[in-house]
Design a protein around this motif. Structure first.
Motif, PDB file in Angstrom:
ATOM      1  N   LYS A 536       6.036   2.618  -6.329  1.00 42.48           N
ATOM      2  CA  LYS A 536       5.479   2.787  -7.793  1.00 42.48           C
ATOM      3  C   LYS A 536       6.487   3.216  -8.888  1.00 42.48           C
ATOM      4  CE  LYS A 536       0.589   3.569  -5.939  1.00 42.48           C
ATOM      5  NZ  LYS A 536      -0.419   4.592  -5.868  1.00 42.48           N
ATOM      6  N   TYR A 539       8.563   0.434  -9.709  1.00 39.79           N
ATOM      7  CA  TYR A 539       7.811  -0.519 -10.696  1.00 39.79           C
ATOM      8  C   TYR A 539       8.014  -0.114 -12.152  1.00 39.79           C
ATOM      9  CZ  TYR A 539       6.145  -2.574  -6.022  1.00 39.79           C
ATOM     10  OH  TYR A 539       5.907  -2.886  -4.975  1.00 39.79           O
ATOM     11  N   ASN A 564       7.519  -4.515  -3.226  1.00 38.81           N
ATOM     12  CA  ASN A 564       6.858  -5.922  -3.301  1.00 38.81           C
ATOM     13  C   ASN A 564       7.617  -6.705  -4.386  1.00 38.81           C
ATOM     14  OD1 ASN A 564       5.625  -8.300  -3.232  1.00 38.81           O
ATOM     15  ND2 ASN A 564       3.497  -7.667  -3.940  1.00 38.81           N
ATOM     16  N   GLU A 566       7.211  -9.177  -5.783  1.00 40.90           N
ATOM     17  CA  GLU A 566       6.221  -9.856  -7.046  1.00 40.90           C
ATOM     18  C   GLU A 566       6.052  -8.980  -8.018  1.00 40.90           C
ATOM     19  OE1 GLU A 566       5.744 -12.997  -6.630  1.00 40.90           O
ATOM     20  OE2 GLU A 566       6.243 -13.352  -4.524  1.00 40.90           O
ATOM     21  N   GLU A 567       5.911  -7.629  -7.679  1.00 42.09           N
ATOM     22  CA  GLU A 567       5.597  -6.860  -8.644  1.00 42.09           C
ATOM     23  C   GLU A 567       6.837  -6.509  -9.708  1.00 42.09           C
ATOM     24  OE1 GLU A 567       3.138  -5.135  -9.220  1.00 42.09           O
ATOM     25  OE2 GLU A 567       1.892  -5.844  -7.358  1.00 42.09           O
TER      26      GLU A 567
END
Length: 892
Positions: A536, A539, A564, A566-567
């Motif tokens: 987190k 990101y 991930n 994709e994030e």
């Protein structure tokens, strides 16, 4: 709590004695009653029928005193017989007494049994005229075993009216010399000169105390004072008696006539009453006045419990002792002996709390206050049930006190709150205490810095204590939940230099990263991200870090297994407008992932970055992928745009065109770029693809032929060969230039004719084999038409096993025989066509009704008789039908 009643309660014991009681003793729950000064009656206290009586002396004699043994099975008597002193021994096994020769003509004044065969006695003699008024003896056993050993030690106490003599030494079976010998005269004597004439008493508690010590009491001085002392199990000759004191709380006039001792009280017999005085505070706690018509004659102790016994001329009495330690804690509390008070509070929470509060207040009210006394008071207060705020007020600094004392009070307050914290259950109170502690620690740290300077050892010590408190696993979660308060306090106290370390201790990595970004300390932020390994946070902060430290950030992405990709798509996409280093770092991260698991969007980004960083590598990537019959996972239209923007190479573009099935366009593009080799390669791949029709393949080769032959007619043969018959000489003649001669394609023409001739020979061989097979089939049909079968009554239906001749039947060449109805049923079970199934059902109904018609035979031939139900096409088509039905399985 209910009222418990008095500690001592007198209870009369009725032994139904008809004679006057002159003396009394108790040993091992056996009562010894002397009546008429000469008669002994021994009674079991719990079984009055167990009684033994004997006359000790004749009618002209008198018992002066007696001492039963601890087991109640023998007794020594001091008597007067014929006006002469005498010592007698009585045993339970004998019906008469006998004289003790060793004490002949001696008057025993005191005695103490050592064992069933040994006694220590005090007697009057010509040399010693001061009587021994009391003797007591006991041992401290080795390892708790009641046996003689080199470790067992015996204590002997002897008393006169003025002196108490004590002895201690190793116990032995054969002699007590080690107990009595070796003393310097007077060192083992406690002297209190007698002020009058009285009979001194000496008693010892029969049961050891909690610390395995024994208490004793001795009447001395004027006969109204009681000297009480203690002999510990660790006693030796240098220090035998401890905790001694004089008890006078009974306050009675006149000498003491009887003496008894319990755990906490000394019981005294006076001329008109019995009194009990507390040993701890010398206070009178019990007085029992008796009637003048029945005065008490004596007070004795048993050797099995602490309940004193008294007796009158008519009856003995026992003074029941009930919970005599009920208020001991209060007495110790009043005396300021708090640790002793705690031992006797019997786990009563309220009492424990009262004791601890009193102890802490005593420490705070002490005139000589030290840091240690403040800390001890804080520690004790922390364990109490008092309100935290009320206790804290006692430690707050006061302007009227010195700086040093205020510092001690503040340190004690921190000490109190830290030790109170683990006992707090309420979450809100716990947060309040932790917040207060943070404020106190920072204040103390600031004051210490002002006093000693930032580099002083005292400051380092205070800072280390502060950081240890924050890092404590018990407080860290709560501090993390109130981190904004902590950071606000740090700013208020100017302790921002410790921000990074404190945030790291409580695990607030988000605050560390935010602070690093604010200070533009990009490497520290990335390092913190790597340490916490929280996706987190990656990101959240990657967009801010990527422009500044792309290589370190992407390396950190790789180390975090939980990220991930994709994030991170939006962050990675932003690299397209940044430096080459940034794009290359993101590209390296994408290629380190499992490419097959990534989305089409990331594959689009990957191709875009690859083209912008190294277009040749991007071209090789596309070609290798497609040459290996792999599919590009990116969007084809996006791939076209990337190549159009960055590349002039037709090879990857041609391969991309083939991905959309436009093989002919790809070949045209290759030929337009004069790449005939690529065009032929694509033509072969189109054929191997398997989904391109021959017409398209021929068109592809026609384009190749047109381009190649127009440049070199000699290539005609190679093209015809590579096309594998899709193109012939006639197809390509139109591509020859006007000046071309037969020599240019002579070889190609000959090769084509040879190939056609070989194909004609192959077709002729296949035709001949077909003719042979047809002849063989025709012969088999003729043979079958002439073949006959002989049926007998023994032949059975293959399906139902009934005789085949019992009804209409069908015989097949395979050897299976069926009754017509059975054959219809078999066909019906195997058909999947609803129309045919209906026809078969109708035919079966006609057969079952025996109403056949000429058309019935024709239906049988059309529907059933054309092939065997077990061996024909129907059997092959029903291969997926189970051999056993579900109903049959249930029956099994």
């Amino acid at each position: 709590m209910g009222v418990e009643g008095p500690i001592f309660r007198r209870q009369k014991i009725d032994f139904r004695s008809q004679d006057e009681i002159t003396d009394f003793a108790v040993a091992d729950q056996k009562a010894f009653i002397i009546s008429r000064s000469r008669h002994l009656r021994r009674i079991d206290i719990h079984a009055e029928n167990d009684t033994k009586e004997i006359d000790i002396v004749r009618s002209d004699g008198k018992i002066l005193d007696f001492w039963p043994d601890p087991k109640g099975e023998a007794a020594i008597f001091s008597v007067l017989q014929n006006g002469m002193p005498c010592s007698l021994l009585w045993t339970l096994s004998s019906n008469r007494v006998k004289q003790i020769k060793e004490l002949k003509n001696m008057s025993i004044t005191a005695a103490s049994w050592i064992s069933s065969s040994r006694v220590i006695a005090g007697a009057l003699s010509k040399r010693r005229k001061t009587p021994i008024t009391g003797i007591s003896s006991f041992t401290f056993e080795a390892n708790g075993k009641k046996s003689f050993s080199s470790n067992s030690r015996r204590v002997v106490l002897a008393a006169t009216t003025s002196n108490l003599i004590h002895f201690i030494g190793t116990d032995a079976v054969e002699s007590l010399d080690q107990v009595f010998s070796g003393y310097t005269a007077g060192v083992n004597v406690i002297n209190f000169p007698a002020n009058g004439t009285f009979e001194s008493k000496l008693v010892v508690t029969p049961i050891p105390n909690e610390n395995d010590s024994r208490l004793f009491a001795w009447t001395c001085m004027s006969g109204q004072e009681v000297f009480v002392g203690e002999v510990n199990s660790s006693a030796d000759r240098n220090r035998t008696i401890t905790n001694n004191k004089i008890i006078t709380g009974h306050g009675q006039t006149g000498p003491i006539h009887g003496l008894a001792l319990t755990r906490f009280h000394v019981v005294t017999l006076h001329s008109t009453c019995i009194a009990a005085t507390c040993l701890l505070n010398n206070q009178l706690v019990f007085v029992d006045h008796f009637e003048k018509k029945e005065p008490l004659r004596g007070l004795v102790m048993s050797n099995y419990d602490v309940s004193p016994w008294a007796f009158s001329s008519e009856s003995p009495y026992i003074f029941r002792v009930k919970n005599e330690g009920r208020s001991v804690w209060r007495i110790y509390l009043d005396l300021g002996e708090f640790n002793e008070a705690k031992k006797f509070c019997k786990d009563d929470k309220l009492v424990q709390n009262e004791i601890m509060v009193a102890q802490a207040e005593h420490l705070l009210n002490n005139q000589k206050k030290t840091a240690a006394s403040y800390r001890e008071a804080a520690m004790i207060y922390a364990k109490t049930e008092e309100l935290t705020s009320e206790i804290a007020l006692k430690f707050l600094p006061n302007g009227s006190l010195s700086i040093q004392e205020n510092s001690m009070r503040q340190e004690a307050l921190i000490f109190f709150l830290k030790h109170r914290l683990p006992l707090v259950k309420s979450i809100s109170e716990k947060g309040f205490i932790i917040g207060w502690l943070l404020e106190l620690y920072l204040t103390s740290l600031r004051d210490t810095e002002d006093l000693y300077g930032p580099a002083a050892e005292e400051v380092k010590h205070h800072r280390q204590n502060f950081l240890s408190f924050i890092n404590d696993p018990a407080t860290r979660p709560t501090i993390l939940s109130m981190k904004e308060t902590l950071y606000s306090l740090l700013r208020q106290h100017g302790a921002v230099s410790d921000f990074q370390e404190i945030a790291s201790l409580i695990g607030d990595y988000e605050a560390i990263i935010s602070n690093s970004l604010q200070n533009q300390d990009w490497p520290v932020a990335v390092k913190t991200l790597e340490k916490c390994n929280d996706p987190k946070l990656f990101y959240k902060f990657s967009s801010s870090l990527l422009p500044h430290v792309p290589q370190k950030l992407c390396a950190a992405w790789e180390t975090c297994q939980f990220i991930n990709p994709e994030e991170l798509l939006e962050v990675m996409a932003s690299s397209s407008t940044r430096s080459v280093t940034c794009r290359a770092s993101v590209l390296q991260y994408i290629e380190s992932r499992d490419m097959k698991a990534l989305s089409k969007e990331i594959h689009n980004l990957h191709l875009s970055l690859l083209c912008s960083v190294d277009v040749e590598k991007a071209e090789d990537y596309i070609v290798k992928k497609l040459e290996g019959d792999e599919k590009l996972q990116c969007d084809l239209s996006f791939a076209f745009k990337c190549l159009e923007s960055f590349s002039n190479n037709c090879i990857p573009m041609c391969y991309l065109i083939t991905q959309s099935g436009r093989w002919e366009d790809a070949v045209k593009l290759a030929l337009s770029n004069s790449n005939g080799k690529l065009a032929k390669k694509l033509a072969h791949r189109a054929k191997n693809a398997g989904d391109v029709p021959n017409s398209s393949l021929k068109s592809i080769w026609m384009h190749i032929a047109e381009a190649e032959i127009s440049k070199d007619p000699a290539a005609t043969g190679e093209i015809l060969k590579e096309s594998e018959g899709l193109v012939n000489v006639g197809d390509v003649l139109k591509f020859f230039p006007e000046f071309a001669t037969i020599d240019h394609f002579k070889q190609a023409l000959c090769s084509s004719l040879v190939s056609v001739s070989a194909q004609i020979d192959e077709y002729q061989d296949k035709l001949q084999q077909t003719q042979i097979s047809a002849r063989q089939i025709r012969q088999d049909i003729k043979d079958l038409n002439r073949k006959c079968y002989i049926l007998t009554p023994e032949n059975l239906c293959t399906s139902c096993s009934l005789p085949i001749l019992s009804s209409a039947f069908l015989v097949f060449h395979c050897g299976h025989n069926f009754r017509t109805s059975c054959a219809v049923k078999e066909c019906l079970s195997g058909t999947k066509c609803p129309k045919k199934a209906a026809e078969l059902k109708a035919l079966l109904s006609e057969l079952n009704s025996n109403k056949t018609s000429p058309s019935t035979r024709q239906k049988i031939e059309d529907l059933v008789a054309d092939e065997c139900p077990y061996c024909g096409i129907k059997a092959v088509e029903s291969i997926d039908v189970p051999l056993v039905s579900s109903n049959a399985l249930e029956d099994w």
